[in-house]
Design a protein around this motif. Structure first.
Motif, mmCIF file in Angstrom:
data_model
loop_
_atom_site.group_PDB
_atom_site.id
_atom_site.type_symbol
_atom_site.label_atom_id
_atom_site.label_comp_id
_atom_site.label_asym_id
_atom_site.label_seq_id
_atom_site.Cartn_x
_atom_site.Cartn_y
_atom_site.Cartn_z
ATOM 1 N N HIS A 192 35.492 38.599 36.439
ATOM 2 C CA HIS A 192 34.284 38.026 37.022
ATOM 3 C C HIS A 192 33.330 39.160 37.340
ATOM 4 C CE1 HIS A 192 31.870 35.131 39.214
ATOM 5 N NE2 HIS A 192 31.769 36.011 40.188
ATOM 6 N N VAL A 193 32.077 38.982 36.973
ATOM 7 C CA VAL A 193 31.080 40.027 37.236
ATOM 8 C C VAL A 193 29.930 39.389 37.983
ATOM 9 C CG1 VAL A 193 29.587 41.748 36.218
ATOM 10 C CG2 VAL A 193 31.699 41.152 35.078
ATOM 11 N N ASP A 194 29.414 40.092 38.987
ATOM 12 C CA ASP A 194 28.286 39.565 39.750
ATOM 13 C C ASP A 194 27.438 40.729 40.203
ATOM 14 O OD1 ASP A 194 28.030 37.211 42.545
ATOM 15 O OD2 ASP A 194 26.682 37.710 40.900
ATOM 16 N N ASN A 195 26.180 40.415 40.522
ATOM 17 C CA ASN A 195 25.348 41.445 41.129
ATOM 18 C C ASN A 195 25.903 41.773 42.498
ATOM 19 O OD1 ASN A 195 23.345 41.655 39.086
ATOM 20 N ND2 ASN A 195 22.689 39.608 39.677
ATOM 21 N N TYR A 196 25.804 43.043 42.864
ATOM 22 C CA TYR A 196 26.429 43.456 44.111
ATOM 23 C C TYR A 196 25.395 43.948 45.097
ATOM 24 C CZ TYR A 196 29.207 46.207 47.366
ATOM 25 O OH TYR A 196 29.776 46.727 48.484
ATOM 26 N N VAL A 197 25.551 43.473 46.321
ATOM 27 C CA VAL A 197 24.712 43.957 47.405
ATOM 28 C C VAL A 197 25.656 44.280 48.556
ATOM 29 C CG1 VAL A 197 22.926 43.332 49.020
ATOM 30 C CG2 VAL A 197 22.784 42.518 46.691
ATOM 31 N N GLU A 198 25.500 45.463 49.120
ATOM 32 C CA GLU A 198 26.325 45.837 50.274
ATOM 33 C C GLU A 198 26.007 44.916 51.432
ATOM 34 O OE1 GLU A 198 27.608 50.413 50.943
ATOM 35 O OE2 GLU A 198 25.722 49.718 51.755
ATOM 36 N N ASN A 199 27.023 44.445 52.113
ATOM 37 C CA ASN A 199 26.728 43.577 53.249
ATOM 38 C C ASN A 199 27.848 43.628 54.272
ATOM 39 O OD1 ASN A 199 28.568 40.945 52.961
ATOM 40 N ND2 ASN A 199 28.103 41.762 50.951
ATOM 41 N N LEU A 200 27.530 43.143 55.468
ATOM 42 C CA LEU A 200 28.468 43.196 56.583
ATOM 43 C C LEU A 200 29.023 41.830 56.938
ATOM 44 C CD1 LEU A 200 26.389 45.458 58.930
ATOM 45 C CD2 LEU A 200 28.514 46.124 57.890
ATOM 46 N N VAL A 201 28.834 40.842 56.055
ATOM 47 C CA VAL A 201 29.270 39.494 56.399
ATOM 48 C C VAL A 201 30.769 39.500 56.670
ATOM 49 C CG1 VAL A 201 29.388 37.129 55.576
ATOM 50 C CG2 VAL A 201 27.475 38.557 54.937
ATOM 51 N N LEU A 202 31.205 38.730 57.611
ATOM 52 C CA LEU A 202 32.594 38.598 58.081
ATOM 53 C C LEU A 202 32.962 39.649 59.126
ATOM 54 C CD1 LEU A 202 34.792 37.892 54.920
ATOM 55 C CD2 LEU A 202 33.711 36.266 56.416
ATOM 56 N N LEU A 203 32.070 40.615 59.386
ATOM 57 C CA LEU A 203 32.426 41.648 60.347
ATOM 58 C C LEU A 203 32.611 41.072 61.744
ATOM 59 C CD1 LEU A 203 32.829 44.675 60.689
ATOM 60 C CD2 LEU A 203 30.421 44.872 61.229
ATOM 61 N N VAL A 258 31.851 35.285 27.749
ATOM 62 C CA VAL A 258 30.632 35.989 28.165
ATOM 63 C C VAL A 258 30.613 36.029 29.683
ATOM 64 C CG1 VAL A 258 28.127 35.813 28.223
ATOM 65 C CG2 VAL A 258 29.342 35.309 26.121
ATOM 66 N N LEU A 259 30.313 37.184 30.264
ATOM 67 C CA LEU A 259 30.396 37.308 31.711
ATOM 68 C C LEU A 259 29.044 37.490 32.386
ATOM 69 C CD1 LEU A 259 33.539 39.567 31.840
ATOM 70 C CD2 LEU A 259 33.394 37.245 32.617
ATOM 71 N N CYS A 260 28.249 38.430 31.892
ATOM 72 C CA CYS A 260 27.048 38.758 32.661
ATOM 73 C C CYS A 260 26.077 39.510 31.782
ATOM 74 C CB CYS A 260 27.513 39.624 33.844
ATOM 75 S SG CYS A 260 26.216 40.326 34.825
ATOM 76 N N LEU A 261 24.806 39.490 32.187
ATOM 77 C CA LEU A 261 23.781 40.208 31.435
ATOM 78 C C LEU A 261 23.509 41.526 32.141
ATOM 79 C CD1 LEU A 261 22.438 38.937 28.974
ATOM 80 C CD2 LEU A 261 20.387 38.655 30.321
ATOM 81 N N GLN A 262 23.433 42.604 31.373
ATOM 82 C CA GLN A 262 23.141 43.894 31.989
ATOM 83 C C GLN A 262 21.647 44.145 32.009
ATOM 84 O OE1 GLN A 262 26.470 45.947 29.524
ATOM 85 N NE2 GLN A 262 25.757 47.423 31.002
#
Lengths: 563, 126
Positions: free
Chosen positions: A351-362, A307-311
């Motif tokens: 692996h599944v995760d919620n995704y948020v665009e981000n600039l971390v590591l820039l 089981v990976l993630c809930l939609q």
């Protein structure tokens, strides 16, 4: 346009731009470049990103393909049932061990990967990764270790942390714990004390990161392997244990996760081979033991393995074992129907995760990527850019030549002459090319003929082979016959011998019979003589009896001697 | 208070920041907001109508006006619009839009462009 927008207004506009545009607009001017790469902007962009509607329904899927050993990250729109793929990003780095990296965990769209003692933070939004410095706890310094890593985000300090809990192979020693902080870019050993008598239920699945702490599924060694949740706070670096309600059964394979913003547990129960299932429990109120509620159970007896993630629509994303491959699929708990989403990969590496665009590591310095690891696509683009630059340079040179026309007139004439020669050669070349084409066609025909001949040859060789095998069979038959004939001959000889012997035997028998008849005749004669002698002795008197007896005795003895 | 700067504006006659045309566009916005309140679709239609008559370059003036007037909703709306307008455009377009010039050294800009070459894919042509 002479109006210059004040910096705060520019920031307002920049905050509303997607990551791709922001990366590109670093090239607008130095001030924009510095604005976009400050840590403050990176942090505030992330917090605003969370609230943007366009970001609330995206999932990021990590799946690994074999050969080439590449990891893919797919962005998927979860807002409707059609599950559209928005984008596919490849990790531009390959593992040195001809395998895939192991995933430590993910938070806010940032992934942490590792192999042996090489740790990487990877941000698919900006397609950038950094290699972390070497950790404090190493095999060289501390001997062989078994290590449980974890990755989490601390919202209080806007810091991402990688935690390692390293157990030396000598069991009596307590584990060493260190944490890497992205803000400080360094590993530090912590003085946190790991609670005794606690063992990890699972060493490789990602630990859930929630509320500034990472959560592990553990069990109590001293208390009938009772399952517990161990949390490590990334801020104050303290371990805390959380109990579970008594009705939760003890499974050996338990994983922590975050579902709908709450801490959750996935209990994989495989005690009964015929009835494997996975139960999903959710802690509705953080820290309150009684708030653990069972969401649902997923049947693992058919194709589903993990089981990976809930939609958003209540379906569950699962890993499915199909005859041809392992795939990511969507499971509807109401209808129990599994729908494949067409994303294949290596099992247990999804692996599944919620995704948020981000600039971390820039704002971090770029990794020196080894040539082997650099993305092939980027290399090709760089070489084509080089070619473009070279073409532009060539253009500039030609223009200079035209400007100096008087000096280079002769050269131009020579060039013209050469051109005419080239033209003539081209006209000569054309029929040659045609001849070549004809030859090519002829060659092709010959090749076809050769091919046919080859096939015929093959058939003939096959026939020969069959004939040879037949001959062999016949030869063996012949030798067998010869052998049989010899045996028969031998038998015949033996028979003749036997016949001879029987003949001899019969002759001997006849001889014996003759002798028997002679013997019987003699015996009868002797009896006659004896009778006659008796008569004579009794009738005539005793005078002649003695010589008659002597004569009869002589006759019997001579008859006996004759015999 | 949405109108404290407006009040100052009217009191202060010597005013270069906000031309009359801009003021007529920006100031009626709060009234309209109140009338429509939380009805997003109607607001979107109203906003689109407003923008049809406004050139992209004019937007920067609108933003300055909204910023000067300390008018947060309008500022948010205009910034959002500008962001949507420029998000898929090239670097040159953005420079022209904001009246900026490249102050990079010749090699620096190229380096930056090459580093994130993927972000230049699918960009609208000027």
């Amino acid at each position: 346009m002479s109006d210059y927008l004040p910096e705060e207004v520019v920031l307002e506009i920049l905050h509303r731009l997607p990551v791709k545009s922001l990366i590109r607009f670093r090239c607008v001017s130095k001030s924009w470049n510095s604005l976009i790469t400050t840590p403050a902007f990176i942090n505030s962009h992330l917090t605003r990103s969370h609230s943007l509607l366009s970001n609330s329904n995206k999932l990021i899927v990590r799946h690994c393909l074999d050969k080439p050993y590449v990891e893919h990250y797919k962005l998927i729109d979860d807002s409707n049932d059609s599950f559209d793929q928005i984008q596919n990003i490849e990790l531009p780095l390959t593992s040195r061990r001809i395998q895939h990296f192991r995933l430590i965990g993910s938070a806010n769209g940032l992934f942490s990967l590792f192999e042996q003692e090489r740790f990487i933070l990877w941000n698919p939004s900006i397609r950038k990764f950094i290699t972390l410095p070497k950790p404090c706890i190493t095999v060289k310094a501390h001997g062989r270790l078994t290590c449980r890593p974890a990755f989490g985000f601390d919202p209080r300090t806007n810091d991402y942390k990688v935690v390692r809990i390293a157990f030396p192979t000598e069991e009596a020693k307590p584990p060493l714990i260190e944490a890497y902080s992205l803000n400080e870019d360094s590993w530090k050993l912590t003085s946190a004390s790991f609670p005794p008598g606690i063992g990890f239920s699972c060493w490789h699945k990602p630990a859930a990161s929630l509320g500034g702490a990472v959560h592990f599924a553990v069990y109590d060694k001293d208390n009938c392997s009772r399952p517990l949740v161990l949390s490590f706070d990334l801020g104050d670096e303290v371990f805390r244990l959380m109990s579970l309600p008594n009705c939760a059964f003890s499974g050996s394979n338990v994983q922590t996760s975050v579902i709908g913003g709450s801490l959750s547990l996935l209990f994989y129960d495989d005690r009964f081979v015929a009835n494997k299932c996975c139960a999903i429990w959710m802690m509705k109120e953080y820290g309150v033991v009684d708030s653990w509620t069972k969401l649902l159970t997923v049947d693992l007896n058919k194709e589903i393995i993990r089981v990976l993630c809930l939609q958003k629509n209540g379906n569950i994303l699962v890993e499915v074992n199909l005859p041809s491959d392992w795939e990511l699929s969507s499971y509807d708990p109401k209808s129990q129907h599994v729908k494949s989403l067409g994303i294949c990969g290596r099992p247990y590496y999804f692996h599944v995760d919620n995704y948020v665009e981000n600039l971390v590591l820039l704002d971090k310095p770029n990794d020196a990527v080894s040539k082997r690891g650099a993305c092939r696509k980027r290399k090709c683009r760089l070489t084509s850019d080089k070619e473009v630059c070279q073409l532009q340079e060539a253009k500039h040179l030609l223009q200079e030549i035209l400007q100096h026309a008087s000096v280079y007139e002769l050269q131009l004439d020579i060039i013209h002459q050469q051109q005419t020669i080239i033209h003539q050669q081209e006209t000569i070349l054309l029929p040659l090319q045609e001849a070549i084409l004809h030859d090519k066609r002829a060659l092709q025909l010959q090749e076809a003929l050769l091919y046919e001949l080859e096939t015929i040859l093959q058939q003939q060789t096959e026939k020969i082979a069959t004939l040879i095998s037949q001959i062999e069979i016949m030869e063996t038959a012949e030798s067998k016959l010869v052998f049989l004939i010899q045996r028969l001959k031998g038998q015949a000889e033996v028979e003749t011998m036997l016949q001879q012997k029987t003949k001899k035997m019969t002759s001997l028998k006849s001889q014996l019979e003759k002798m028997d008849t002679i013997k019987s005749k003699l015996v009868s004669l002797i009896q006659q003589f004896k009778g006659q002698v008796g008569e004579m002795s009794s009738g005539v008197g005793d005078q002649s009896s003695a010589p008659v007896q002597q004569r009869s005795q002589q006759r019997s003895s001579s008859a006996g001697q004759e015999m | 208070m949405k109108f404290c700067t407006v009040k100052q504006y009217f009191d202060d006659e010597n005013n270069n920041n906000v031309t009359n045309g801009i003021a007529t566009t920006v100031i009626p916005l709060p009234n309209k907001h109140l009338k429509i309140k939380a009805n997003n679709k109607e607001m979107e239609q109203y906003e689109q109508e407003l923008l049809r008559n406004v050139m992209p370059q004019e937007l920067t003036k609108l933003i300055l006006a909204a910023n000067y007037l300390n008018f947060k909703e309008a500022l948010d709306f205009f910034c959002r619009t500008v962001a949507n307008a420029i998000q898929n455009k090239s670097v040159d377009y953005v420079r022209k839009f904001f009246g900026l010039e490249s102050d990079f050294e010749p090699g620096e800009e190229e380096k930056l462009c090459k580093e994130f070459a993927w972000s230049f894919e699918g960009v609208d042509e000027d």
